[in-house]
Scaffold this active site. Structure first.
Site, PDB file in Angstrom:
ATOM      1  N   HIS A  61       0.860  -1.189   0.000  1.00 49.70           N
ATOM      2  CA  HIS A  61       0.000   0.000   0.000  1.00 49.70           C
ATOM      3  C   HIS A  61       0.893   1.233   0.000  1.00 49.70           C
ATOM      4  O   HIS A  61       2.018   1.203   0.515  1.00 49.70           O
ATOM      5  CB  HIS A  61      -0.884   0.012   1.243  1.00 49.70           C
ATOM      6  CG  HIS A  61      -1.936  -1.051   1.255  1.00 49.70           C
ATOM      7  ND1 HIS A  61      -3.068  -0.944   2.016  1.00 49.70           N
ATOM      8  CD2 HIS A  61      -2.024  -2.242   0.612  1.00 49.70           C
ATOM      9  CE1 HIS A  61      -3.826  -2.008   1.840  1.00 49.70           C
ATOM     10  NE2 HIS A  61      -3.204  -2.824   0.989  1.00 49.70           N
ATOM     11  N   GLU A  63       0.847   3.858   1.793  1.00 47.23           N
ATOM     12  CA  GLU A  63       1.265   4.288   3.133  1.00 47.23           C
ATOM     13  C   GLU A  63       2.434   3.457   3.643  1.00 47.23           C
ATOM     14  O   GLU A  63       3.394   4.005   4.199  1.00 47.23           O
ATOM     15  CB  GLU A  63       0.102   4.151   4.135  1.00 47.23           C
ATOM     16  CG  GLU A  63      -1.110   4.974   3.788  1.00 47.23           C
ATOM     17  CD  GLU A  63      -2.183   4.204   3.032  1.00 47.23           C
ATOM     18  OE1 GLU A  63      -3.370   4.431   3.298  1.00 47.23           O
ATOM     19  OE2 GLU A  63      -1.831   3.369   2.158  1.00 47.23           O
ATOM     20  N   CYS A  91      -6.332   1.956   5.579  1.00 45.73           N
ATOM     21  CA  CYS A  91      -6.982   0.717   6.007  1.00 45.73           C
ATOM     22  C   CYS A  91      -6.451   0.344   7.398  1.00 45.73           C
ATOM     23  O   CYS A  91      -5.463   0.928   7.870  1.00 45.73           O
ATOM     24  CB  CYS A  91      -6.698  -0.389   5.001  1.00 45.73           C
ATOM     25  SG  CYS A  91      -4.996  -1.001   5.051  1.00 45.73           S
ATOM     26  N   CYS A  94      -2.611  -0.417   7.427  1.00 45.89           N
ATOM     27  CA  CYS A  94      -1.793   0.793   7.333  1.00 45.89           C
ATOM     28  C   CYS A  94      -1.891   1.626   8.609  1.00 45.89           C
ATOM     29  O   CYS A  94      -0.896   2.177   9.078  1.00 45.89           O
ATOM     30  CB  CYS A  94      -2.205   1.610   6.117  1.00 45.89           C
ATOM     31  SG  CYS A  94      -1.794   0.790   4.560  1.00 45.89           S
TER      32      CYS A  94
END
Length: 173
Positions: A61, A63, A91, A94
């Site tokens: 991801h 992040e 999410c 993260c």
């Protein structure tokens, strides 16, 4: 001397604009359009975009990739004094990494009421039981982030329905 507008390169809007630029890059390569930047003392120290499909890695991801970059730049896993700007609410995975990294503030554009970890589904970033809590600034450049997501998923649906279909089982022929 004219009163010319000054661009504040450390404003939330400018930094979210940088995250949006990265999210557009993700969309162009077929990734969900999430872009992230991490800033410290007014300077961007990390930039990333989703690369789940590209790297075949469920943890890639934006992040997480930005946190890894920022830790390398600072030569420390503690990202004290750092602010994360991301186009969509993080999410839960993260959000956990953000808390663990001790990021000071998270700024996001598009809320995610179904699976967000910053107040959407859960608020991991501010759980009193955890050893760190982040400040949260919500919905910065929300309209731009939302338009990017809507366009990406609209185009994705179109590309999937434009394939020839086998009428017997409605699967691509």
């Amino acid at each position: 001397m004219k009163n010319e507008p000054v661009i504040d390169l450390s404003s939330d809007e400018f930094l979210m604009g940088e995250a949006l630029r990265l999210a557009r890059k993700a969309a162009r390569i077929g990734e969900v359009p999430v872009g992230a930047v991490i800033a410290k003392d007014g300077y961007i120290i990390a930039r990333a975009w989703n690369q789940i499909e590209t790297l075949k890695d469920p943890t890639a991801h934006a992040e997480i990739l930005a946190i890894t970059q920022a830790a390398a730049v600072l030569d420390d896993w503690r990202l004290d004094g750092c602010d994360l700007f991301v186009t969509k609410e993080p999410c839960p995975m993260c959000a956990g990494a953000i808390v663990h990294a001790r990021i000071r503030r998270v700024v996001f554009g598009l809320p995610d009421p179904k699976c967000g970890g910053a107040g959407g589904l859960l608020n991991i970033l501010q759980m009193p039981e955890l050893n760190h809590r982040c400040e949260i600034t919500r919905e910065v450049l929300r309209a731009e982030c939302e338009a990017l997501f809507r366009g990406f998923f609209r185009d994705l649906r179109k590309s999937k329905t434009s394939q020839p279909r086998d009428c017997a089982n409605n699967k691509p022929g």
